[in-house]
Design a protein around this motif. Structure first.
Motif, mmCIF file in Angstrom:
data_model
loop_
_atom_site.group_PDB
_atom_site.id
_atom_site.type_symbol
_atom_site.label_atom_id
_atom_site.label_comp_id
_atom_site.label_asym_id
_atom_site.label_seq_id
_atom_site.Cartn_x
_atom_site.Cartn_y
_atom_site.Cartn_z
ATOM 1 N N GLN A 175 0.826 -1.207 0.000
ATOM 2 C CA GLN A 175 0.000 0.000 0.000
ATOM 3 C C GLN A 175 0.863 1.260 0.000
ATOM 4 O O GLN A 175 0.523 2.264 -0.639
ATOM 5 C CB GLN A 175 -0.929 -0.002 1.218
ATOM 6 N N LYS A 176 1.988 1.200 0.670
ATOM 7 C CA LYS A 176 2.886 2.347 0.746
ATOM 8 C C LYS A 176 3.450 2.706 -0.623
ATOM 9 O O LYS A 176 3.620 3.895 -0.943
ATOM 10 C CB LYS A 176 4.034 2.026 1.713
ATOM 11 N N TYR A 177 3.708 1.693 -1.453
ATOM 12 C CA TYR A 177 4.416 1.923 -2.712
ATOM 13 C C TYR A 177 3.556 1.810 -3.966
ATOM 14 O O TYR A 177 4.071 2.004 -5.072
ATOM 15 C CB TYR A 177 5.572 0.919 -2.837
ATOM 16 N N LYS A 178 2.274 1.530 -3.829
ATOM 17 C CA LYS A 178 1.476 1.243 -5.029
ATOM 18 C C LYS A 178 1.359 2.435 -5.983
ATOM 19 O O LYS A 178 1.139 2.250 -7.183
ATOM 20 C CB LYS A 178 0.075 0.744 -4.642
ATOM 21 N N ASP A 179 1.524 3.624 -5.487
ATOM 22 C CA ASP A 179 1.458 4.810 -6.351
ATOM 23 C C ASP A 179 2.819 5.500 -6.492
ATOM 24 O O ASP A 179 2.903 6.652 -6.929
ATOM 25 C CB ASP A 179 0.440 5.815 -5.799
ATOM 26 N N VAL A 180 3.869 4.775 -6.137
ATOM 27 C CA VAL A 180 5.219 5.351 -6.147
ATOM 28 C C VAL A 180 5.987 4.850 -7.372
ATOM 29 O O VAL A 180 5.864 3.691 -7.775
ATOM 30 C CB VAL A 180 5.973 4.956 -4.856
ATOM 31 N N TYR A 181 6.781 5.747 -7.959
ATOM 32 C CA TYR A 181 7.640 5.403 -9.098
ATOM 33 C C TYR A 181 9.033 5.952 -8.843
ATOM 34 O O TYR A 181 9.193 6.976 -8.167
ATOM 35 C CB TYR A 181 7.105 6.018 -10.400
ATOM 36 N N THR A 182 10.035 5.300 -9.386
ATOM 37 C CA THR A 182 11.376 5.876 -9.348
ATOM 38 C C THR A 182 11.422 7.041 -10.336
ATOM 39 O O THR A 182 10.496 7.228 -11.138
ATOM 40 C CB THR A 182 12.448 4.843 -9.736
ATOM 41 N N SER A 183 12.499 7.796 -10.322
ATOM 42 C CA SER A 183 12.607 8.930 -11.248
ATOM 43 C C SER A 183 12.675 8.465 -12.698
ATOM 44 O O SER A 183 12.456 9.251 -13.617
ATOM 45 C CB SER A 183 13.842 9.770 -10.906
ATOM 46 N N ASN A 184 12.969 7.186 -12.911
ATOM 47 C CA ASN A 184 13.014 6.614 -14.259
ATOM 48 C C ASN A 184 11.692 5.971 -14.665
ATOM 49 O O ASN A 184 11.595 5.354 -15.727
ATOM 50 C CB ASN A 184 14.118 5.562 -14.352
ATOM 51 N N GLY A 185 10.663 6.091 -13.807
ATOM 52 C CA GLY A 185 9.347 5.564 -14.141
ATOM 53 C C GLY A 185 9.115 4.118 -13.775
ATOM 54 O O GLY A 185 8.143 3.495 -14.243
ATOM 55 N N VAL A 186 9.969 3.530 -12.944
ATOM 56 C CA VAL A 186 9.810 2.127 -12.545
ATOM 57 C C VAL A 186 8.820 2.032 -11.396
ATOM 58 O O VAL A 186 8.948 2.721 -10.387
ATOM 59 C CB VAL A 186 11.163 1.518 -12.127
ATOM 60 N N SER A 187 7.826 1.158 -11.548
ATOM 61 C CA SER A 187 6.802 0.953 -10.519
ATOM 62 C C SER A 187 7.137 -0.258 -9.667
ATOM 63 O O SER A 187 7.965 -1.105 -10.045
ATOM 64 C CB SER A 187 5.441 0.726 -11.174
ATOM 65 N N LEU A 188 6.467 -0.367 -8.520
ATOM 66 C CA LEU A 188 6.599 -1.578 -7.705
ATOM 67 C C LEU A 188 6.130 -2.787 -8.503
ATOM 68 O O LEU A 188 6.725 -3.865 -8.435
ATOM 69 C CB LEU A 188 5.780 -1.448 -6.416
ATOM 70 N N ALA A 189 5.065 -2.611 -9.283
ATOM 71 C CA ALA A 189 4.543 -3.715 -10.098
ATOM 72 C C ALA A 189 5.600 -4.249 -11.049
ATOM 73 O O ALA A 189 5.714 -5.461 -11.259
ATOM 74 C CB ALA A 189 3.311 -3.266 -10.875
ATOM 75 N N LYS A 190 6.383 -3.355 -11.651
ATOM 76 C CA LYS A 190 7.455 -3.775 -12.558
ATOM 77 C C LYS A 190 8.419 -4.710 -11.841
ATOM 78 O O LYS A 190 8.875 -5.713 -12.398
ATOM 79 C CB LYS A 190 8.199 -2.541 -13.076
ATOM 80 N N CYS A 191 8.726 -4.365 -10.592
ATOM 81 C CA CYS A 191 9.701 -5.145 -9.824
ATOM 82 C C CYS A 191 9.155 -6.510 -9.394
ATOM 83 O O CYS A 191 9.892 -7.499 -9.398
ATOM 84 C CB CYS A 191 10.149 -4.357 -8.602
ATOM 85 N N ILE A 192 7.878 -6.579 -9.041
ATOM 86 C CA ILE A 192 7.346 -7.824 -8.486
ATOM 87 C C ILE A 192 6.587 -8.670 -9.507
ATOM 88 O O ILE A 192 6.149 -9.774 -9.184
ATOM 89 C CB ILE A 192 6.429 -7.550 -7.279
ATOM 90 N N LYS A 193 6.426 -8.180 -10.722
ATOM 91 C CA LYS A 193 5.641 -8.905 -11.735
ATOM 92 C C LYS A 193 6.086 -10.356 -11.896
ATOM 93 O O LYS A 193 5.263 -11.270 -11.929
ATOM 94 C CB LYS A 193 5.712 -8.185 -13.082
ATOM 95 N N THR A 194 7.395 -10.586 -11.989
ATOM 96 C CA THR A 194 7.863 -11.956 -12.200
ATOM 97 C C THR A 194 7.496 -12.873 -11.040
ATOM 98 O O THR A 194 7.210 -14.051 -11.234
ATOM 99 C CB THR A 194 9.385 -11.989 -12.448
ATOM 100 N N GLY A 195 7.484 -12.330 -9.824
ATOM 101 C CA GLY A 195 7.129 -13.135 -8.664
ATOM 102 C C GLY A 195 5.647 -13.366 -8.524
ATOM 103 O O GLY A 195 5.221 -14.356 -7.916
ATOM 104 N N VAL A 196 4.841 -12.455 -9.077
ATOM 105 C CA VAL A 196 3.382 -12.638 -9.066
ATOM 106 C C VAL A 196 2.979 -13.628 -10.163
ATOM 107 O O VAL A 196 2.177 -14.539 -9.932
ATOM 108 C CB VAL A 196 2.661 -11.297 -9.274
ATOM 109 N N ASP A 197 3.551 -13.462 -11.356
ATOM 110 C CA ASP A 197 3.225 -14.349 -12.480
ATOM 111 C C ASP A 197 3.702 -15.778 -12.255
ATOM 112 O O ASP A 197 3.117 -16.731 -12.797
ATOM 113 C CB ASP A 197 3.870 -13.833 -13.773
ATOM 114 N N ASN A 198 4.753 -15.948 -11.448
ATOM 115 C CA ASN A 198 5.368 -17.264 -11.234
ATOM 116 C C ASN A 198 5.329 -17.614 -9.749
ATOM 117 O O ASN A 198 6.232 -17.220 -9.003
ATOM 118 C CB ASN A 198 6.810 -17.257 -11.738
ATOM 119 N N PRO A 199 4.302 -18.359 -9.318
ATOM 120 C CA PRO A 199 4.154 -18.688 -7.892
ATOM 121 C C PRO A 199 5.341 -19.434 -7.311
ATOM 122 O O PRO A 199 5.636 -19.311 -6.125
ATOM 123 C CB PRO A 199 2.891 -19.563 -7.866
ATOM 124 N N GLY A 200 6.041 -20.211 -8.136
ATOM 125 C CA GLY A 200 7.229 -20.916 -7.659
ATOM 126 C C GLY A 200 6.938 -22.332 -7.196
ATOM 127 O O GLY A 200 5.812 -22.822 -7.252
#
Length: 348
Positions: free
Chosen positions: A99-124
């Motif tokens: 919740q803290k980071y859902k609307d946050v982006y780095t200065s280069n436009g990277v979202s939290l979703a970008k970072c965690i997408k692979t872990g969400v798409d792939n349960p492991g």
């Protein structure tokens, strides 16, 4: 789960979720049958579920369950109850971080979703625990620190936020003691690490022209190497980015390097595809090796650079000498071009 970009058709993988930020004249030169507008000839021969991750768009593939967006973070945290990676474990314990980071982006436009997408798409798998997260740029580690820091610590058996990794690249500090004085046990010795360039987004988020700039500056540094490190750069077969070798190395050269275990290939796992590693394949990727073929540098794979020094026998000091010398010499060229190595988690 809402999807602002991308369409889903049953049994078909399509690209979605965001477009490249950097679209300049080099993109136009590539044409419609090559990234960023299209897919390269080699990629078009691959299965559809791999093709979906090798163009310009983020990986979106219903067939493989790759549905999580990357360009924005949904308001509601995805169901991670059946996931076994470090990222899922961290967010289950600290949902407030999402919740803290859902609307946050780095200065280069990277979202939290970008970072965690692979872990969400792939349960492991319960027996194979992956990190489940990638950094889109150097800032990701600090901007999303409440997610990254616990994962880095858990992955490395305890690593507090204020810890500083010790670094020693002094060749004279490597002992002369032989590892295997009998010569019976050590077949080969190898030193390798991943390094990335500050000021350029990491492979999960890097843009088309940005990737070409990475290749340009890194290859300039590598071609500056002298003596036992002197060699040449070979782009992947089909790459159109490197003007001295448009079209890349021959298929025969590529096969020779791969058979020897010295070259990477297109991403063929959803872990890599969901991470964004396959975008624009094979553009601006390749390998440098010295004439003796005991020093190799992969350009543009999972790290900006993967540096490997190796040889038969147990002379680890000689192996390390090539490794350290190359890192130092390449760094000099990077600095002369206004870049430097970034400080980011890696291994050696």
């Amino acid at each position: 789960m809402s999807m602002k970009n991308g369409l889903a058709f049953a049994g078909l993988c399509v690209a979605g979720a965001g477009a490249a930020k950097l679209m300049t004249s080099s993109a136009a030169v590539a044409g419609d049958n090559y990234p960023p507008k299209g897919l390269s000839e080699g990629v078009r021969k691959l299965p559809q579920w791999i093709q979906a991750g090798c163009g310009d768009k983020e990986y979106f593939c219903p067939e493989k369950g790759a549905l999580f967006p990357a360009s924005f973070t949904p308001d509601e945290m995805p169901d991670l109850s059946q996931h076994t990676n470090f990222m899922a474990e961290t967010l289950r314990e600290h949902p407030e971080a999402y919740q803290k980071y859902k609307d946050v982006y780095t200065s280069n436009g990277v979202s939290l979703a970008k970072c965690i997408k692979t872990g969400v798409d792939n349960p492991g798998h319960p027996m194979i625990k992956t990190c489940g997260i990638v950094a889109g740029d150097e800032e990701s580690y600090t901007v999303f620190a409440d997610v990254f820091e616990p994962i880095v610590s858990a992955r490395h058996g305890g690593y507090p936020r204020n810890a500083k990794h010790p670094t020693n690249m002094k060749i004279e500090d490597v002992l002369d003691t032989k590892i295997d004085p009998t010569g019976k046990y050590v077949l080969t010795s190898r030193v390798r690490t991943g390094r990335s360039v500050r000021g350029i987004r990491l492979p999960p988020s890097i843009g088309f022209d940005e990737r070409r700039e990475l290749e340009r500056v890194c290859v300039k540094g590598l071609l500056n190497l002298k003596g036992v490190l002197k060699g040449d750069y070979y782009p992947l077969h089909g790459s159109m980015s490197y003007q001295p070798k448009v079209g890349g190395m021959s298929e025969q050269k590529e096969e020779e390097l791969r058979k020897a275990g010295n070259l990477f290939q297109e991403p063929d796992s959803t872990l890599l595809l969901s991470s964004g590693m396959g975008r624009h394949w094979p553009d601006a990727r390749g390998i440098y090796h010295n004439n003796a073929q005991n020093f190799f540098v992969w350009v543009g794979e999972e790290d900006h650079l993967r540096i490997v020094s190796m040889q038969k026998g147990d002379d680890i000091k000689d192996v390390f000498k090539r490794f350290a010398t190359a890192c130092n010499e390449v760094q000099k060229v990077l600095k002369s071009e206004g870049y430097d190595f970034m400080y980011a988690p890696t291994n050696m």
